[in-house]
Design an enzyme around this catalytic site. Structure first.
Site, PDB file in Angstrom:
ATOM      1  N   LEU A 100       2.082 -44.290  45.855  1.00 20.17           N
ATOM      2  CA  LEU A 100       0.843 -43.613  45.341  1.00 20.17           C
ATOM      3  C   LEU A 100       0.807 -42.452  46.229  1.00 20.17           C
ATOM      4  O   LEU A 100       1.273 -42.230  47.369  1.00 20.17           O
ATOM      5  CB  LEU A 100      -0.634 -44.601  45.851  1.00 20.17           C
ATOM      6  CG  LEU A 100      -1.130 -45.700  45.160  1.00 20.17           C
ATOM      7  CD1 LEU A 100      -1.934 -46.284  45.874  1.00 20.17           C
ATOM      8  CD2 LEU A 100      -1.463 -45.148  43.671  1.00 20.17           C
ATOM      9  N   ASP A 101       0.311 -41.334  45.358  1.00 16.96           N
ATOM     10  CA  ASP A 101       0.234 -39.794  45.960  1.00 16.96           C
ATOM     11  C   ASP A 101      -0.545 -40.022  47.322  1.00 16.96           C
ATOM     12  O   ASP A 101      -1.598 -40.645  47.240  1.00 16.96           O
ATOM     13  CB  ASP A 101      -0.226 -38.887  44.932  1.00 16.96           C
ATOM     14  CG  ASP A 101       0.643 -38.874  44.023  1.00 16.96           C
ATOM     15  OD1 ASP A 101       1.728 -38.866  44.043  1.00 16.96           O
ATOM     16  OD2 ASP A 101       0.221 -38.220  43.050  1.00 16.96           O
TER      17      ASP A 101
END
Length: 308
Positions: free
Chosen positions: A38-39
């Site tokens: 996930l960013d």
């Protein structure tokens, strides 16, 4: 050492690597991996594998996912999200002219089997180097479009704010779909530009965010999903006799009933009478052969998280 999966609710600002590093300390083992990053800007579900269960992560990475997101119409950015620099900005009058019907049509055009150009600031490798690293080095990166599937793209609410139009949406999609690219493409189709301002992953395959723990509250033993529980959520199940469990553990093939193997085309989770995951098998005729054995010396957790 205990093995299993952990469902983590990643906070904003943390990288997936940060979450893995923190979990290594909490679990007391170096062998921790994750099933899909996930960013840092994004929050939500991150699935981690501990010890031998890291080998189950390969069966999670490609599963479909669900996200809640906020798309801002009226502004495009270099990264297609709020962390990038502004590229274009529409006038408040242009944004105000966007009709609900136009938004509905734009969303419908981005639903189903579509062709999508990933954001240049992504983890996709170009000649062995991550695309985002090339962008940060000053290169102009243009990634080729590829087919993706957006099974649901639902508008939940819309709000005019500071000259922009913010859309709260829910997206269910196949692995490899970029929600940032959906925001970019929706804004482009409406002629005002768009980018993502919030992203929260709520589901990966059978695993849901409501069963996840934050890193601040994580109790590894209490939240661990056992290898057997995890594998049977992901794959068909084969219940073994004691003798079959021993034979598979020694690498031998076992004979199985045709009724058991009906319809199973991929790996199957082989479970011993005591509930332990012996390994993953595949059927060959009336026999099952081991694809991957799990060590018997890793104790199963006494309790696992509730089924999602």
């Amino acid at each position: 050492m205990t093995s299993g999966l952990l469902l983590i609710d990643k906070a904003q600002g943390w990288t997936s690597h940060d979450a893995v590093a923190r979990t290594r300390r909490l679990a007391g083992t170096r062998k921790v991996g994750h099933a899909g990053t996930l960013d840092p800007m994004a929050t939500g579900l991150l699935v981690l594998g501990i010890n031998s269960s890291t080998r189950l992560l390969t069966y999670i990475v490609g599963l479909d996912k669900e996200y809640l997101a906020t798309i801002r119409l009226g502004q495009s950015t270099t990264t297609d999200d709020a962390e990038g620099d502004e590229l274009t900005r529409a006038t408040p009058e242009q944004v105000a002219a966007i009709t609900p019907a136009a938004v509905t049509t734009g969303i419908a055009d981005l639903t189903g089997d579509i062709s999508q150009q990933p954001s240049a600031v992504s983890a996709i490798k170009v000649d062995g180097k991550r695309a985002y690293a090339r962008v940060r080095a000053g290169e102009d990166v243009q990634l080729p479009s590829r087919p993706v599937t957006v099974s649901e793209f639902e508008l939940r609410s819309s709000t005019h704010r500071d000259g922009f139009l913010d859309l709260d949406v829910r997206v269910e999609c196949a692995s490899g779909t970029y929600i940032r690219a959906l925001a970019r493409d929706l804004g482009f189709s409406l002629g005002v530009g768009g980018h993502l301002t919030a992203l929260r992953r709520t589901r990966i395959g059978p695993f849901r965010l409501e069963n996840a723990a934050t890193l601040e509250e994580l109790d590894v033993a209490a939240h661990l999903i056992s290898p057997a529980d995890a594998a049977t959520r992901l794959l068909p199940r084969l219940d073994l006799s004691t003798e079959q469990a021993i034979d598979l553990g020694h690498g031998k093939r076992i004979t199985v009933l045709s009724a058991v193997q009906a319809g199973a085309t991929g790996p199957v989770a082989a479970i011993a009478p005591n509930g332990r995951l012996v390994g993953l098998v595949e059927y060959r005729g009336d026999q099952a052969r081991s694809l991957l054995n799990f060590p018997p010396d890793e104790p199963e957790p006494s309790e696992s998280t509730p089924a999602s």
